[in-house]
Design a protein around this motif. Structure first.
Motif, mmCIF file in Angstrom:
data_model
loop_
_atom_site.group_PDB
_atom_site.id
_atom_site.type_symbol
_atom_site.label_atom_id
_atom_site.label_comp_id
_atom_site.label_asym_id
_atom_site.label_seq_id
_atom_site.Cartn_x
_atom_site.Cartn_y
_atom_site.Cartn_z
ATOM 1 N N LYS A 77 0.817 -1.223 0.000
ATOM 2 C CA LYS A 77 0.000 0.000 0.000
ATOM 3 C C LYS A 77 0.847 1.268 0.000
ATOM 4 O O LYS A 77 0.333 2.360 -0.243
ATOM 5 C CB LYS A 77 -0.923 0.001 1.219
ATOM 6 C CG LYS A 77 -0.215 -0.112 2.555
ATOM 7 C CD LYS A 77 -1.224 -0.200 3.687
ATOM 8 C CE LYS A 77 -0.535 -0.400 5.030
ATOM 9 N NZ LYS A 77 0.144 -1.707 5.110
ATOM 10 N N LEU B 228 -1.446 4.617 -1.208
ATOM 11 C CA LEU B 228 -2.858 4.642 -0.880
ATOM 12 C C LEU B 228 -3.149 5.799 0.063
ATOM 13 O O LEU B 228 -2.234 6.401 0.645
ATOM 14 C CB LEU B 228 -3.262 3.310 -0.261
ATOM 15 C CG LEU B 228 -3.090 2.064 -1.156
ATOM 16 C CD1 LEU B 228 -3.658 0.833 -0.474
ATOM 17 C CD2 LEU B 228 -3.730 2.274 -2.519
ATOM 18 N N SER C 85 -5.569 4.468 5.111
ATOM 19 C CA SER C 85 -5.268 3.038 4.948
ATOM 20 C C SER C 85 -3.836 2.695 5.349
ATOM 21 O O SER C 85 -3.501 1.523 5.433
ATOM 22 C CB SER C 85 -5.511 2.621 3.494
ATOM 23 O OG SER C 85 -4.610 3.290 2.625
#
Length: 551
Positions: free
Chosen positions: A510, A516, A520
């Motif tokens: 991520k 992201l 998150s």
């Protein structure tokens, strides 16, 4: 698909004592594990009870240097108490020395209300230490090694006749550059402050961003002659304890005369010497260092340089900029892909042109092949020599632009490139298409957020050019395979260099090629941090009960 478990910190090979066939690096690092810095290894020379002998010894050791100031004066009713202060002119704050040390010892102490105590030769030491000096940093000294260290570091040392110990007062106040905008890693959006050459200023910039009592700053002196202050900074509950001990052990092994810049430390503690890829990250930006510390990395701050080291440093770390976290997630992701694309352009564009025009003309569309052939009709050199001439010329211009004075450096490099390129094409030495290829390669090499990764690409580019001229596209593919194998073999303080891609860790993707949204990014890198892996508590807090709310 489940992610693999984090790999534990790999144990590095221990360096043994110096042997006849040992390398220079191992000999420089060769030092007993149980010994500390050179300052602490030296046999302590204790202070003499007579002040006159202490003054004579200090004058003898510093060679009567004009910047070492020695001020002697008397205290007591009849002047029976002999005192001397020592400081270095230019390193110590003269105003502080005059207003808070000399005035306190020569004027205020005579009129101070000491209660039942009477100013005498017996209690003068405790009175000065406990009542007379309005300073926040006071240390007790018992040997000359510490005395010289504090004097030459900008502190003021107070010695008294009849005592085997003295005091050092923190009075450092030399002129420095101050906090300015970083020159090597500029951003459009984000903080504009950068590190300076003063250690305490740099640690303050980090402490200002991380107001956590678990932030540890440990300082030691490295360098037998320079006694350079080197600090390691980490979060106690976040950084892996094994990693912290490994960093301390490598710094402890350094046995060298001088540390003038963090590059000395970087070269002495890196995992792999003979590799074009850097395994230690350096930056001028406090926000980048603070972000790395919050992920579990360890910062190494060296006095006298604005470049702070950050370890461990992985391959993906050199393609990430602090600005990625200040822009929206979609913009940051697009820019990251652009950086990786520019990395491959800078690496293989000249070699691909050499391979295609020399061995694989059938891959070029016919109209473009005719155009390239007409351009190269009068060029007497093969594509490899043509590319080498342009690449070497551009590297010389780039280096000249860096070394020239700022007022003319940029203009010389730009004008030189345009004039030389156009003149070479008109003279028939090189083709116009080669100028385009070299220009695209040069621009792509500047896209990297870190300067040392750009240098790695510049080195590898020439190797790929020779492979392409020898084996064509097969040589380029062979070079890429060898490069990936080499990257897989690298470690940065025991962490695989290509993590989280090799080994593949799903939850760390991520913040790898993609970035992201912040909501998150609730976990730290698995391999770097193995203690407090969660950045934030995603569970909502329990609402107060009605009776609690009414109280």
């Amino acid at each position: 698909m489940k992610s693999r478990k984090p790999i534990p910190l790999l144990k590095l090979r221990k360096r043994k004592h110096s042997q006849p066939g040992q390398s220079k690096k191992d000999q420089n690092l060769n030092i007993n594990q149980n010994e500390d810095t050179d300052q602490e290894q030296a046999v302590p020379i204790h202070l003499h009870r007579e002040l006159k002998k202490n003054i004579e010894y200090i004058k003898q050791m510093v060679g009567n240097s004009s910047d070492i100031v020695i001020r002697e004066f008397d205290l007591g009713q009849t002047g029976e108490i002999k005192i001397a202060i020592f400081y270095t002119d230019g390193l110590a704050d003269k105003s502080f020395v005059n207003d808070f040390i000399l005035e306190s010892l020569m004027v205020n102490i005579r009129t101070a209300n000491l209660g039942s105590d009477v100013l005498s030769k017996k209690n003068i030491y405790e009175i000065i230490k406990s009542h007379s000096l309005p300073a926040g940093e006071i240390n007790e000294l018992v040997d000359f090694n510490k005395v010289f260290y504090h004097i030459l570091s900008g502190d003021t040392v107070v010695l008294m006749d009849g005592f085997l110990k003295g005091l050092s007062i923190g009075s450092r106040g030399w002129a420095d550059r101050g906090v300015q905008e970083p020159s090597s890693q500029t951003v459009v959006r984000g903080p504009k402050d950068g590190f300076s050459e003063t250690l305490r200023t740099n640690t303050a910039l980090i402490r200002r961003r991380i107001k956590d009592p678990n932030l540890r700053i440990e300082t030691k002196q490295i360098g037998k002659k320079t006694q350079t202050d080197v600090s390691i900074i980490y979060l106690k509950d976040v950084a892996d304890e094994k990693l912290v001990q490994e960093v301390k052990a490598r710094l402890k092994k350094i046995n060298i005369d001088a540390i003038l810049e963090s590059g000395y430390i970087e070269e002495l503690i890196q995992d792999e010497t003979y590799s074009p890829f850097p395994t230690v990250y350096n930056t001028e930006r406090p926000d980048s260092v603070a972000g790395g510390i919050l992920e579990g990395r360890i910062a190494i701050v060296v006095d006298g340089t604005p470049f702070v080291l950050l370890v461990p440093a992985l391959f993906v770390h050199f393609f990430q900029s602090s600005e990625d976290y200040y822009q929206r997630a979609d913009i940051a992701t697009l820019i990251r892909f652009l950086r990786y694309f520019a990395f491959f352009l800078a690496l293989i564009t000249p070699s691909a042109y050499i391979a295609v025009t020399t061995f694989h003309q059938e891959m070029i569309p016919t109209p473009l092949l005719i155009s390239l052939s007409s351009q190269r009709e009068g060029v007497p050199f093969p594509a490899l020599v043509e590319a080498l001439m342009m690449e070497v010329t551009f590297e010389i211009l780039r280096e000249a632009g860096v070394r020239m004075p700022r007022a003319i450096g940029s203009s010389i490099s730009i004008v030189g490139a345009l004039v030389i390129g156009q003149a070479a094409v008109e003279a028939g030495i090189i083709s116009a298409s080669m100028v385009i290829i070299v220009s695209l390669t040069a621009i792509s090499s500047f896209v990297s957020p870190t300067f040392n990764m750009g240098i790695s690409v510049r080195i590898l580019r020439f190797i790929f050019m020779f492979l392409a001229a020898t084996f064509g596209l097969f040589g380029i593919i062979l070079g890429l395979i060898m490069m990936v194998l080499h990257l897989n073999s690298l470690r940065s303080f025991g962490i695989p260099y290509l993590a989280p891609n090799a080994p593949f860790i799903l939850k760390d993707q991520k913040d790898n090629f993609l970035r992201l949204p912040h909501w998150s990014l609730h976990s730290r890198p698995a391999l770097i941090n193995q203690q407090e892996t969660v950045k934030e508590n995603t569970a909502s807090p329990k609402p107060p009960q009605p009776d609690e709310a009414n109280q």
